[in-house]
Design a protein around this motif. Structure first.
Motif, PDB file in Angstrom:
ATOM      1  N   ALA A  83       0.840  -1.198   0.000  1.00 53.42           N
ATOM      2  CA  ALA A  83       0.000   0.000   0.000  1.00 53.42           C
ATOM      3  C   ALA A  83       0.880   1.255   0.000  1.00 53.42           C
ATOM      4  N   GLU A  84       0.366   2.315  -0.582  1.00 54.81           N
ATOM      5  CA  GLU A  84       1.062   3.604  -0.614  1.00 54.81           C
ATOM      6  C   GLU A  84       0.634   4.437   0.591  1.00 54.81           C
ATOM      7  N   ALA A  85       1.598   4.921   1.357  1.00 52.21           N
ATOM      8  CA  ALA A  85       1.295   5.773   2.503  1.00 52.21           C
ATOM      9  C   ALA A  85       0.736   7.105   2.021  1.00 52.21           C
ATOM     10  N   VAL A  86      -0.402   7.517   2.576  1.00 53.00           N
ATOM     11  CA  VAL A  86      -1.016   8.809   2.269  1.00 53.00           C
ATOM     12  C   VAL A  86      -0.855   9.743   3.464  1.00 53.00           C
ATOM     13  N   ARG A  87      -1.135   9.227   4.662  1.00 53.85           N
ATOM     14  CA  ARG A  87      -0.947  10.009   5.891  1.00 53.85           C
ATOM     15  C   ARG A  87      -0.441   9.062   6.967  1.00 53.85           C
ATOM     16  N   GLU A  88       0.712   9.389   7.535  1.00 56.46           N
ATOM     17  CA  GLU A  88       1.304   8.607   8.625  1.00 56.46           C
ATOM     18  C   GLU A  88       0.366   8.612   9.830  1.00 56.46           C
ATOM     19  N   PRO A  89       0.462   7.611  10.712  1.00 54.51           N
ATOM     20  CA  PRO A  89      -0.383   7.599  11.910  1.00 54.51           C
ATOM     21  C   PRO A  89      -0.199   8.871  12.736  1.00 54.51           C
ATOM     22  N   GLN A  90      -1.330   9.451  13.145  1.00 51.94           N
ATOM     23  CA  GLN A  90      -1.288  10.653  13.974  1.00 51.94           C
ATOM     24  C   GLN A  90      -2.593  10.816  14.737  1.00 51.94           C
ATOM     25  N   ASP A  91      -2.508  11.514  15.867  1.00 50.33           N
ATOM     26  CA  ASP A  91      -3.697  11.848  16.640  1.00 50.33           C
ATOM     27  C   ASP A  91      -4.341  13.071  16.006  1.00 50.33           C
ATOM     28  N   MET A  92      -5.622  12.933  15.664  1.00 49.57           N
ATOM     29  CA  MET A  92      -6.337  14.003  14.980  1.00 49.57           C
ATOM     30  C   MET A  92      -7.047  14.890  16.004  1.00 49.57           C
ATOM     31  N   ASP A  93      -7.306  16.136  15.630  1.00 50.18           N
ATOM     32  CA  ASP A  93      -7.940  17.075  16.561  1.00 50.18           C
ATOM     33  C   ASP A  93      -9.404  16.736  16.847  1.00 50.18           C
ATOM     34  N   PHE A  94      -9.989  15.805  16.102  1.00 48.23           N
ATOM     35  CA  PHE A  94     -11.375  15.417  16.357  1.00 48.23           C
ATOM     36  C   PHE A  94     -11.472  14.151  17.205  1.00 48.23           C
ATOM     37  N   GLY A  95     -10.350  13.768  17.863  1.00 50.61           N
ATOM     38  CA  GLY A  95     -10.389  12.694  18.850  1.00 50.61           C
ATOM     39  C   GLY A  95     -10.184  11.287  18.328  1.00 50.61           C
TER      40      GLY A  95
END
Length: 118
Positions: A83-95
């Motif tokens: 799979a192609e990475a689009v967005r690395e794992p991260q904590d989002m501001d919407f919880g």
């Protein structure tokens, strides 16, 4: 009242797309007839993949949101399996903790691994 029985995506090669999702996300291929494939994941509705009819467009601009206990591990597994990475794992501001990938066999579809933050 009725609910969602399954979600269908129109893709050029349902067999290739099913195999790619099996490898990237660990889903089980329930059926594969070439022009139609069905995948299942625990606690989820089936994902059906159909070849488009003559003159019909394939699915575009779709995001599959997948709940998973460990977003980082799911993301790493998907990328390790092509799979192609689009967005690395991260904590989002919407919880939510979230990470996104794309699979070449599913053009126009993004897979979002996510879970609510504690």
């Amino acid at each position: 009242m009725s609910g969602i029985r399954a979600l269908t995506l129109l893709v050029e090669d349902p067999s290739a797309a099913a195999a790619a999702l099996r490898d990237a996300a660990g889903w089980e291929i329930e059926a594969d007839f070439g022009s139609f494939a069905s995948l299942v994941a625990p606690g989820s509705v089936p994902l059906w993949l159909n070849a488009p009819a003559d003159g019909e467009a394939t699915s575009q601009g779709i995001v599959l949101h997948m709940i998973c206990e460990d977003v980082d591990t799911a993301f790493e597994h998907a990328v390790a399996h092509g799979a192609e990475a689009v967005r690395e794992p991260q904590d989002m501001d919407f919880g939510e903790r979230s990470a996104c990938v794309r699979v070449a066999a599913l053009p126009g579809v993004t897979v979002d691994f996510s879970r609510p933050l504690p």
